[in-house]
Scaffold this motif. Sequence first.
Motif, PDB file in Angstrom:
ATOM      1  N   ILE A   1       0.841  -1.207   0.000  1.00  0.00           N
ATOM      2  CA  ILE A   1       0.000   0.000   0.000  1.00  0.00           C
ATOM      3  C   ILE A   1       0.869   1.248   0.000  1.00  0.00           C
ATOM      4  N   MET A   2       2.013   1.151   0.710  1.00  0.00           N
ATOM      5  CA  MET A   2       2.921   2.301   0.716  1.00  0.00           C
ATOM      6  C   MET A   2       3.390   2.583  -0.712  1.00  0.00           C
ATOM      7  N   GLN A   3       3.673   1.528  -1.442  1.00  0.00           N
ATOM      8  CA  GLN A   3       4.140   1.724  -2.818  1.00  0.00           C
ATOM      9  C   GLN A   3       3.018   2.236  -3.725  1.00  0.00           C
ATOM     10  N   GLU A   4       1.806   1.791  -3.410  1.00  0.00           N
ATOM     11  CA  GLU A   4       0.651   2.177  -4.227  1.00  0.00           C
ATOM     12  C   GLU A   4       0.246   3.638  -3.975  1.00  0.00           C
ATOM     13  N   ARG A   5       0.298   4.090  -2.719  1.00  0.00           N
ATOM     14  CA  ARG A   5      -0.260   5.406  -2.383  1.00  0.00           C
ATOM     15  C   ARG A   5       0.806   6.436  -2.018  1.00  0.00           C
ATOM     16  N   GLY A   6       2.064   6.097  -2.176  1.00  0.00           N
ATOM     17  CA  GLY A   6       3.104   7.056  -1.832  1.00  0.00           C
ATOM     18  C   GLY A   6       4.427   6.516  -2.286  1.00  0.00           C
ATOM     19  N   GLN A   7       5.438   6.578  -1.423  1.00  0.00           N
ATOM     20  CA  GLN A   7       6.660   5.898  -1.803  1.00  0.00           C
ATOM     21  C   GLN A   7       7.310   5.283  -0.573  1.00  0.00           C
ATOM     22  N   MET A   8       8.114   4.251  -0.820  1.00  0.00           N
ATOM     23  CA  MET A   8       8.800   3.587   0.273  1.00  0.00           C
ATOM     24  C   MET A   8      10.285   3.892   0.157  1.00  0.00           C
ATOM     25  N   SER A   9      10.878   4.324   1.269  1.00  0.00           N
ATOM     26  CA  SER A   9      12.292   4.674   1.267  1.00  0.00           C
ATOM     27  C   SER A   9      13.158   3.434   1.504  1.00  0.00           C
ATOM     28  N   PHE A  10      12.770   2.600   2.461  1.00  0.00           N
ATOM     29  CA  PHE A  10      13.471   1.320   2.697  1.00  0.00           C
ATOM     30  C   PHE A  10      12.559   0.420   3.532  1.00  0.00           C
ATOM     31  N   TRP A  11      12.878  -0.858   3.597  1.00  0.00           N
ATOM     32  CA  TRP A  11      12.044  -1.730   4.440  1.00  0.00           C
ATOM     33  C   TRP A  11      12.823  -2.831   5.168  1.00  0.00           C
ATOM     34  N   ARG A  12      14.143  -2.757   5.136  1.00  0.00           N
ATOM     35  CA  ARG A  12      14.886  -3.736   5.947  1.00  0.00           C
ATOM     36  C   ARG A  12      16.133  -3.085   6.516  1.00  0.00           C
ATOM     37  N   ILE A  13      16.422  -3.398   7.768  1.00  0.00           N
ATOM     38  CA  ILE A  13      17.595  -2.840   8.441  1.00  0.00           C
ATOM     39  C   ILE A  13      18.415  -3.999   9.000  1.00  0.00           C
ATOM     40  N   ASN A  14      19.730  -3.841   8.908  1.00  0.00           N
ATOM     41  CA  ASN A  14      20.629  -4.913   9.323  1.00  0.00           C
ATOM     42  C   ASN A  14      20.775  -4.934  10.850  1.00  0.00           C
ATOM     43  N   MET A  15      19.719  -5.352  11.519  1.00  0.00           N
ATOM     44  CA  MET A  15      19.746  -5.353  12.990  1.00  0.00           C
ATOM     45  C   MET A  15      18.800  -6.423  13.530  1.00  0.00           C
ATOM     46  N   ARG A  16      19.012  -6.728  14.784  1.00  0.00           N
ATOM     47  CA  ARG A  16      18.004  -7.503  15.496  1.00  0.00           C
ATOM     48  C   ARG A  16      17.969  -7.043  16.932  1.00  0.00           C
ATOM     49  N   PRO A  17      16.833  -7.011  17.575  1.00  0.00           N
ATOM     50  CA  PRO A  17      15.557  -7.393  16.976  1.00  0.00           C
ATOM     51  C   PRO A  17      15.087  -6.305  16.021  1.00  0.00           C
ATOM     52  N   GLY A  18      14.311  -6.715  15.000  1.00  0.00           N
ATOM     53  CA  GLY A  18      13.634  -5.700  14.216  1.00  0.00           C
ATOM     54  C   GLY A  18      14.122  -5.467  12.817  1.00  0.00           C
ATOM     55  N   LYS A  19      14.591  -6.504  12.133  1.00  0.00           N
ATOM     56  CA  LYS A  19      15.014  -6.304  10.744  1.00  0.00           C
ATOM     57  C   LYS A  19      13.927  -5.660   9.875  1.00  0.00           C
ATOM     58  N   PRO A  20      12.666  -6.158   9.924  1.00  0.00           N
ATOM     59  CA  PRO A  20      11.676  -5.595   9.000  1.00  0.00           C
ATOM     60  C   PRO A  20      11.096  -4.276   9.499  1.00  0.00           C
ATOM     61  N   VAL A  21      11.812  -3.196   9.254  1.00  0.00           N
ATOM     62  CA  VAL A  21      11.299  -1.858   9.546  1.00  0.00           C
ATOM     63  C   VAL A  21      11.159  -1.151   8.212  1.00  0.00           C
ATOM     64  N   ALA A  22       9.989  -0.577   7.957  1.00  0.00           N
ATOM     65  CA  ALA A  22       9.781   0.127   6.683  1.00  0.00           C
ATOM     66  C   ALA A  22       9.586   1.604   6.952  1.00  0.00           C
ATOM     67  N   PHE A  23      10.072   2.425   6.028  1.00  0.00           N
ATOM     68  CA  PHE A  23       9.811   3.853   6.151  1.00  0.00           C
ATOM     69  C   PHE A  23       9.479   4.424   4.792  1.00  0.00           C
ATOM     70  N   GLY A  24       8.509   5.311   4.786  1.00  0.00           N
ATOM     71  CA  GLY A  24       8.123   5.957   3.535  1.00  0.00           C
ATOM     72  C   GLY A  24       7.022   6.950   3.793  1.00  0.00           C
ATOM     73  N   HIS A  25       6.243   7.243   2.747  1.00  0.00           N
ATOM     74  CA  HIS A  25       5.136   8.192   2.872  1.00  0.00           C
ATOM     75  C   HIS A  25       3.889   7.608   2.249  1.00  0.00           C
ATOM     76  N   ILE A  26       2.750   7.958   2.860  1.00  0.00           N
ATOM     77  CA  ILE A  26       1.466   7.668   2.228  1.00  0.00           C
ATOM     78  C   ILE A  26       0.709   8.985   2.164  1.00  0.00           C
ATOM     79  N   SER A  27       0.308   9.384   0.977  1.00  0.00           N
ATOM     80  CA  SER A  27      -0.380  10.674   0.782  1.00  0.00           C
ATOM     81  C   SER A  27       0.366  11.808   1.480  1.00  0.00           C
TER      82      SER A  27
END
Length: 406
Positions: free
Chosen positions: A263-289
Amino acid sequence: MISVEEALTRILAEIKPLNVVHVPLSEASGLVLAEDVVAQEDIPPFANSAMDGFALLSKDSKSQHGNPPRLRVTGGVAAGYVADHAVEEGTAMRIMTGAPVPPGADTVIQVELTRNDGPESEWVEILQEVAPGNNIRPAGEDMRKGQTALPRGTVIGPWEIGILATLGWATVPVICRPRVAILSTGDEVVDVSEPLQPGKIRNSNGYLLEAAVRRAGAEAYRLGVARDTVESLREKLTEAVTYDLILTSGGVSVGDFDLVKDIMQERGQMSFWRINMRPGKPVAFGHISGIPLLGLPGNPVSSAVTFELFGLPLIRKMLGHSRLVKPQISVTVEDGVQESAMRRHYVRARVEWQDGRFVAHTTGNQGSHIMTSLLNANALLIIPEGGITLRPDDTAKAMMLDWPEV
Ligand code: AMP
Ligand code: MG
């Protein structure tokens, strides 16, 4: 996969401080001042007495042939009032702390250094010579008219509130608090008040993040739980884009139901969605509207830790703070850390000052679903990338979660 540092840099590059609002003085604490505060008058506004005593002319305090001079008392002046006559040679006036120094007088002697015959006494004996200006707090001694008392960007705390009140700022221009929408996702997630059916779990992230957002200084709005369907997520995100920031939890890993990214890709843009860490590799950042969206992992510990690492600085930047991240210090890790993964590891720990050094103890099982590993943790040990194992008493860096940002 990007590094923690790069992720934070990319997030902060997209965030600007929010608008200026005027709030009542009593609500300004914790916010960042948006304009210089310039004194419009001298503080103190008038010369006043620092003691309870007598206002007199300094030259009248000199002893004559070894005897204390005796002056005629012509009246008194209390705090909040002004004298109705001047102090003349050979006379004195009773004066209270904070009362304006009457005209004519150039000094004040405290009551303990005088003698008289009671509160109504018509005379006073001066037991010690006093220099001009003694016990007088001059006008403008604290702040001068025209002086910048607080520069914009100052974080308002109790002491700044005191200054603002002194200078008559009933309302204060500040950067407003971000309104943060918190959206949980997952078909398995039910509210705390609902009965727990087989296969379901309670929405801990929504409430944990609400508290963390408030602690960061923002306003938190829980939007409930989106089902793992495009329709449900679209509906919730349509509501969420009326806020300043959207925090989601869950739905950002590589799974069949992971739709936040789509949805982020559909309604805005995604800057990134994975970080080389644990806990919490799947972190996404971007914009919606046009609204920034920080997508945190579903696992509660991952969600909590990534909020501290990315959500807190993000919110602080929106609030106009210049100090955004928690400080890091060197600690001795008393129990060591056994490492298996190659990613950067943030290990929950209790750091205490012991015998002249900071000593860390890890909080036990570090699984990203082990919520109790957060309890008593006031720090995250930073175990570098590469599967490094710490032996007992090795040194490591710790991010101090309960210290002020630097
Ligand atoms: P996900 O990122 O959606 O794949 O979720 C990862 C794990 O976190 C799963 O075990 C979820 O059940 C759990 N989880 C997701 N959302 C929440 C939530 N709001 N509260 C507690 N646990 C959650
Ligand atoms: Mg999920």
